[in-house]
Design an enzyme around this catalytic site. Structure first.
Site, PDB file in Angstrom:
ATOM      1  N   HIS A 163       0.824  -1.215   0.000  1.00  0.00           N
ATOM      2  CA  HIS A 163       0.000   0.000   0.000  1.00  0.00           C
ATOM      3  C   HIS A 163       0.852   1.257   0.000  1.00  0.00           C
ATOM      4  O   HIS A 163       2.069   1.219   0.232  1.00  0.00           O
ATOM      5  CB  HIS A 163      -0.953  -0.007   1.203  1.00  0.00           C
ATOM      6  N   CYS A 179       2.700  -4.962   6.726  1.00  0.00           N
ATOM      7  CA  CYS A 179       2.483  -4.732   5.291  1.00  0.00           C
ATOM      8  C   CYS A 179       3.703  -4.079   4.648  1.00  0.00           C
ATOM      9  O   CYS A 179       4.632  -3.702   5.327  1.00  0.00           O
ATOM     10  CB  CYS A 179       1.255  -3.874   5.043  1.00  0.00           C
TER      11      CYS A 179
END
Length: 203
Positions: A163, A179
């Site tokens: 992301h 992440c």
């Protein structure tokens, strides 16, 4: 294979909640859904310098991964993400990764994609950070940034994402909870190049 490099555990990291680093004079309503406010480099451009840090880390090079075109390879030790291209080339992007204790490695796939995604912190994160919101709509204040690609194994959401970030200073660092972070300009570029089902190899 990565020549003469010892690649250790891989990490994919959810961004920490923080104040936006982009255009603080702009309101979320006027800024976050207008991609014209985000400048993206052409593949042949050098780094484009922003106010305090590069806005893109994108480079084309000989592919060190030996993966099939369309495969994403995440080198967490050196903090690079590679997208394998035809003709033995790859796009390389700088990334931020998870802090110690949140490492994993393996093979996943892109299970879904979202533009300016909303964010619902997982229960495990809320236990560690009860101050976090239970839900946040998409926008420049959102720690998932401009785009998100959700990683799955089989039909199961691994709860890891590739992301964007509103903390561009964290690119190249190990600070998050699992992440992979990219600059917003970089994640937008990657988002256009990979589809749902793309293989993600975490080294």
């Amino acid at each position: 294979m990565f020549n003469s490099r010892s690649i250790v555990a891989a990490v994919l990291a959810t961004a920490a909640f923080a104040a936006p680093a982009l255009a603080q004079s702009e309101s979320s309503a006027s800024f976050f859904r207008d991609d014209r406010n985000v400048r993206v480099a052409a593949l042949t451009d050098p780094l484009i310098l922003g106010r305090e840090s590069p806005q893109t880390t994108r480079e084309i090079m000989t592919d060190p991964t030996e993966q099939r075109p369309g495969t994403i390879t995440i080198d967490t030790q050196n903090r690079y993400l590679y997208l394998s291209l035809p003709d033995g080339r790859a796009l390389r992007y700088g990334i931020g990764v998870g802090r110690p204790g949140f490492e994993w490695k393996g093979v996943a796939r892109v299970g879904r994609k979202a533009e300016w995604p909303s964010w619902t912190p997982p229960a495990e994160m809320l236990k560690r950070r009860p101050d976090l919101p239970r839900f946040m709509p998409g926008g420049i204040d959102n720690p998932l940034g401009a785009r998100a690609m959700y990683l799955y194994s089989g039909g199961r959401d691994l709860l890891y994402r590739i992301h964007g970030t509103n903390e561009p200073w964290s690119i190249g660092e190990a600070v998050s909870s699992g992440c992979i972070r990219m600059m917003n300009e970089d994640v937008k570029d990657l988002y256009t190049r990979v589809g749902v089902g793309a293989t993600v190899v975490v080294l």
